[in-house]
Motif scaffolding. Structure first.
Motif, short mmCIF file in Angstrom:
data_model
loop_
_atom_site.label_atom_id
_atom_site.label_comp_id
_atom_site.label_asym_id
_atom_site.label_seq_id
_atom_site.Cartn_x
_atom_site.Cartn_y
_atom_site.Cartn_z
N ASP A 97 16.37 -10.36 -12.44
CA ASP A 97 16.01 -9.95 -13.83
C ASP A 97 14.52 -9.22 -13.47
OD1 ASP A 97 16.18 -9.65 -16.63
OD2 ASP A 97 15.15 -11.62 -17.27
N ALA A 98 14.75 -8.34 -12.53
CA ALA A 98 13.76 -7.62 -12.32
C ALA A 98 13.51 -6.65 -13.40
CB ALA A 98 13.83 -6.63 -11.02
N GLY A 99 14.58 -6.32 -14.05
CA GLY A 99 14.37 -5.23 -15.27
C GLY A 99 13.59 -5.71 -16.44
N ARG A 100 13.18 -7.10 -16.70
CA ARG A 100 12.34 -7.57 -17.50
C ARG A 100 11.16 -8.04 -17.07
NH1 ARG A 100 16.04 -10.98 -21.61
NH2 ARG A 100 16.49 -11.86 -19.47
N THR A 101 10.75 -7.90 -15.85
CA THR A 101 9.92 -8.42 -15.14
C THR A 101 8.43 -7.43 -15.15
OG1 THR A 101 11.13 -9.59 -13.46
CG2 THR A 101 8.89 -9.15 -12.95
N GLU A 102 7.21 -8.13 -15.61
CA GLU A 102 6.07 -7.13 -15.68
C GLU A 102 6.10 -6.26 -14.39
OE1 GLU A 102 6.14 -10.42 -15.46
OE2 GLU A 102 4.91 -11.24 -16.65
N LEU A 103 5.75 -5.09 -14.30
CA LEU A 103 5.75 -3.87 -13.19
C LEU A 103 4.79 -4.23 -12.04
CD1 LEU A 103 6.52 -0.34 -14.56
CD2 LEU A 103 7.58 -1.63 -12.62
N ASP A 104 3.43 -4.71 -12.66
CA ASP A 104 2.41 -5.00 -11.56
C ASP A 104 3.17 -6.38 -10.88
OD1 ASP A 104 2.21 -6.73 -13.88
OD2 ASP A 104 0.02 -6.92 -13.77
N PHE A 105 3.61 -7.18 -11.62
CA PHE A 105 4.22 -8.47 -10.76
C PHE A 105 5.19 -8.01 -9.84
CE2 PHE A 105 6.50 -12.66 -10.83
CZ PHE A 105 5.48 -13.17 -9.89
#
Ligand code: KIV
Ligand code: ZN
Length: 514
Positions: A141-149
Motif C-alpha cells: 500500500d505504498a500508494g497511500r503511504t506518506e511520501l516522507d515515510f
C-alpha cells in the motif's frame, strides 16, 4: 534505450484472481511459457501459504533456467524459511518480502507505529540476507503511504540489503501523475537509491494500472510488475503485454524497451486464459479477439489502401499469423505436423500422434480446422488433468414438450466403464445429474460459460465450469463441436481436478494469508 525489467506475477498475484487455482503442473506449464516469452523475473507463488504452494514454487524453480524465480514472503522468519526451502533449487532465486506501510494498514491491520514497521521490515530483510543475495522489498500500500515515510522505508531497505524496492499501488488508488511523482521523489531524495532497482506494481481498480506503470517508467522505474492478460486480485494487475507493446510501439516517446520476445505474447495469453479459466474480453488491448479486427467500412477501406491508417501494431508482432493453410479431414499427418511447427508447438512424436488423433476426430465433424481450433485442441491436451474418470459417450434427448434426459458413459480408473441415465430441467442439467449419479460426488456448479473457438455454425465450442465441494473449488474445460459434449467433458475434467485436490492435502484452496 533503457532496459525495463519485466517481473511477472501471473503465478502469484494472477493466481489470486477469484476462482483461479492452478495446480503444480499448470504452474510449471505457464512458467515455461513465460520463460519463452523472456520475462526477466517470475514470482511463482507464496511458499508459506501451504505445503502445496511450497511444492509448486519448488517445481517452477527446478524447471525454469532462464529467469529469476521469486517466492513471496511476509516479513517473518517462518515465511522466509519456507521460501528458502521452495527456492533451494532455483538457478537465480530471489525473495520478495513485503510489509504494509500506509497509515490505514498500520492502524487497522498491523496495529503498529511507524518505527515498529521499520524495525520489523529491517529485521526480516537482514535475516533473509543471510540466505538470499537478491531481495525485493515491497512497502505494501505504498500508494497511500506518506511520501516522507516512504523515503525512510526505502532508505532502511537499502541499508538492510534489499536489491529491489517495489512500490505497490495495492488498491489501485492513484493516477499516473501521483504515481509517477512517487518515483521522482524517491529518485531525488533517497540516499543510496543508485544501489537498487526501483519497481512498480499496480492494480487496476480505477482502470489505470498500465498508465500508472508507464508513468513510473517515465520517472525512473527500472522494473514493471504485472500479469499476463492483466489478471489478478480484484480488478487485476498491470497487463504485461500492454506495457511491453506500449514501450515497443512508442519507443520514440518512452526511450525504453523490454527483453520480451513479443511473438510469444498471443500464445502466452491463450495458455494463461485456458489454464486459469479466465476468458480474455474481446476488446482487451493487445490480446482481445477484436484487437486487430476492423469493422467499419471506412476503416476497412483505409486498411486495404494502407495498413498504417488504422493499425498501430501488426498482429504478427504478437505472434498472430494470417493462416494460409487451413486443414480438413483429408489433411495428413505431415501437413498437421507442419502446421504445429508453424504455430510454434515443439512436440515429441507421441504427443503429435495424440494431437493428430484429436484433430482427425474434430475434422470428421467440422469442414475446416482453423489455427484457433488447433490451438484450442493442443492447449486442452497440454492442460489435461490427472484423470480418475474419463469421458466416453453421451446421448441426450431433448424436446421442448418433454423432460430432457441424458445417458452418459464414463470410465473409472481400475473399475471400467459405467453408464447412467438421468433427467434434468434442461439438457446440461440432465447431463450433470447423470455424471453425479455415476461418480457419487456431491458438487455445486459455481460457474458455467461457453464460447465458440472460431467462426461458423460448425465452430468448436469450449465450455468452462467451476465446481465447488466443501469450500474447495476446481475448474474444468471441455472442447467439442457439440456444446453438450463439451459441457460433459468440462464437468468430468473439473471433477478429476477436485478429486486430485482432495487427495493432495497440502494444497490450500484460496489465497488467505495476505
Ligand atoms: O499489491 C500488492 O501490494 C502486492 C504485494 C504483495 C506486493 O501484491
Ligand atoms: Zn498486488
Amino acid at each position: 534505450m533503457r532496459k525495463i525489467y519485466i517481473f511477472d506475477t501471473t503465478l502469484r498475484d494472477g493466481e489470486q484472481s477469484p476462482g483461479v487455482n492452478l495446480n503444480t503442473k499448470e504452474k510449471v506449464e505457464i512458467a515455461l511459457q513465460l520463460e519463452k516469452l523472456g520475462v526477466d523475473r517470475m514470482e511463482a507463488g507464496f511458499p508459506a501459504a501451504s505445503p502445496g504452494d511450497l511444492a509448486a514454487v519448488n517445481a517452477v524453480a527446478r524447471a525454469v533456467k532462464n529467469a529469476s524465480v521469486i517466492g513471496l514472503s511476509r516479513s517473518r522468519e517462518q515465511d522466509i524459511d519456507a521460501a528458502r526451502e521452495a527456492l533451494k533449487d532455483a538457478q537465480d532465486p530471489c525473495l520478495h518480502l513485503f510489509l504494509a506501510t500506509s497509515p490505514i494498514h498500520r492502524k487497522h491491520k498491523l496495529r503498529m507505529e511507524k518505527d515498529q514497521v521499520l524495525e520489523t521490515a529491517e529485521r526480516a530483510i537482514r535475516y533473509a540476507k543471510q540466505y538470499f543475495s537478491k531481495i525485493e522489498f515491497s512497502p505494501e500500500d505504498a500508494g497511500r503511504t506518506e511520501l516522507d515515510f516512504l523515503v525512510q522505508v526505502t532508505e532502511m531497505a537499502i541499508r538492510a540489503g534489499a536489491t529491489v524496492v517495489n512500490i505497490p499501488d495495492t488498491v489501485g488508488y492513484l493516477n499516473p501523475l501521483e504515481f509517477g511523482n512517487i518515483f521522482k521523489t524517491l529518485k531525488e531524495n533517497v540516499t543510496g537509491i543508485e544501489k537498487i532497482q526501483l519497481s512498480a506494481h499496480c492494480h487496476d481498480d480505477l482502470g489505470m494500472a498500465t498508465a500508472n506503470a508507464l508513468a513510473a517508467v517515465l520517472n525512473g522505474a527500472d522494473q514493471i510488475e504485472g500479469t499476463i492478460n492483466g489478471i489478478g486480485e480484484r480488478a487485476g494487475n498491470t497487463a504485461i503485454e500492454e506495457v511491453a507493446l506500449a514501450l515497443a510501439t512508442r519507443a520514440d516517446y518512452f526511450g525504453a524497451t523490454t527483453s520480451l520476445n513479443l511473438k510469444e505474447i498471443a500464445k502466452t495469453s491463450r495458455l494463461v486464459s485456458k489454464l486459469t479459466g479466465m476468458p480474455v474480453p474481446g476488446n482487451k488491448a493487445i490480446v482481445g479477439a477484436n484487437a486487430f479486427a476492423h469493422e467499419s467500412g471506412i476503416h476497412q477501406d483505409g486498411m486495404l489502401k494502407e495498413k498504417t491508417t488504422y493499425e498501430i501494431i501488426s498482429p504478427e508482432t504478437i505472434g498472430l499469423k494470417e493462416s494460409k493453410l487451413v486443414l480438413g479431414k483429408h489433411s495428413g499427418r505431415h501437413a498437421f505436423r507442419e502446421k504445429l511447427i508453424d504455430l510454434g508447438y515443439e512436440l515429441e512424436d507421441e504427443a503429435v500422434n495424440a494431437a493428430f488423433a484429436k484433430f482427425k476426430d474434430v475434422a470428421d465433424r467440422k469442414k475446416d480446422v482453423t489455427d484457433e481450433d488447433i490451438h484450442a485442441m493442443l492447449e486442452e491436451k497440454l492442460a489435461e488433468s490427472p484423470s480418475i474418470y474419463s469421458f466416453q459417450t453421451i446421448e441426450v434427448h431433448y424436446g421442448n414438450q418433454s423432460v430432457p434426459s441424458a445417458t452418459i458413459r464414463i470410465e473409472k480408473t481400475n473399475e471400467g466403464v459405467k453408464e447412467a441415465t438421468a433427467e434434468g430441467n434442461g439438457s446440461v442439467d440432465a447431463i450433470y445429474n447423470a455424471i453425479d449419479k455415476l461418480t457419487g460426488e456431491e458438487v455445486e456448479l459455481e460457474d458455467y460459460s461457453i464460447k465458440s473457438v472460431s467462426h461458423g455454425k460448425d465452430a468448436l465450442g469450449e465450455v468452462h465450469v467451476v465446481l465447488l465441494q466443501n469450500d474447495v473449488t476446481a475448474q474444468g474445460r471441455g472442447l467439442s463441436t457439440d456444446i453438450l459434449e463439451a459441457s460433459a467433458r468440462a464437468y468430468v475434467d473439473a471433477l478429476n481436478r477436485l478429486i486430485d485436490k482432495r487427495q493432495s492435502p497440502g494444497r490450500r484452496d484460496k489465497m488467505s494469508l495476505i
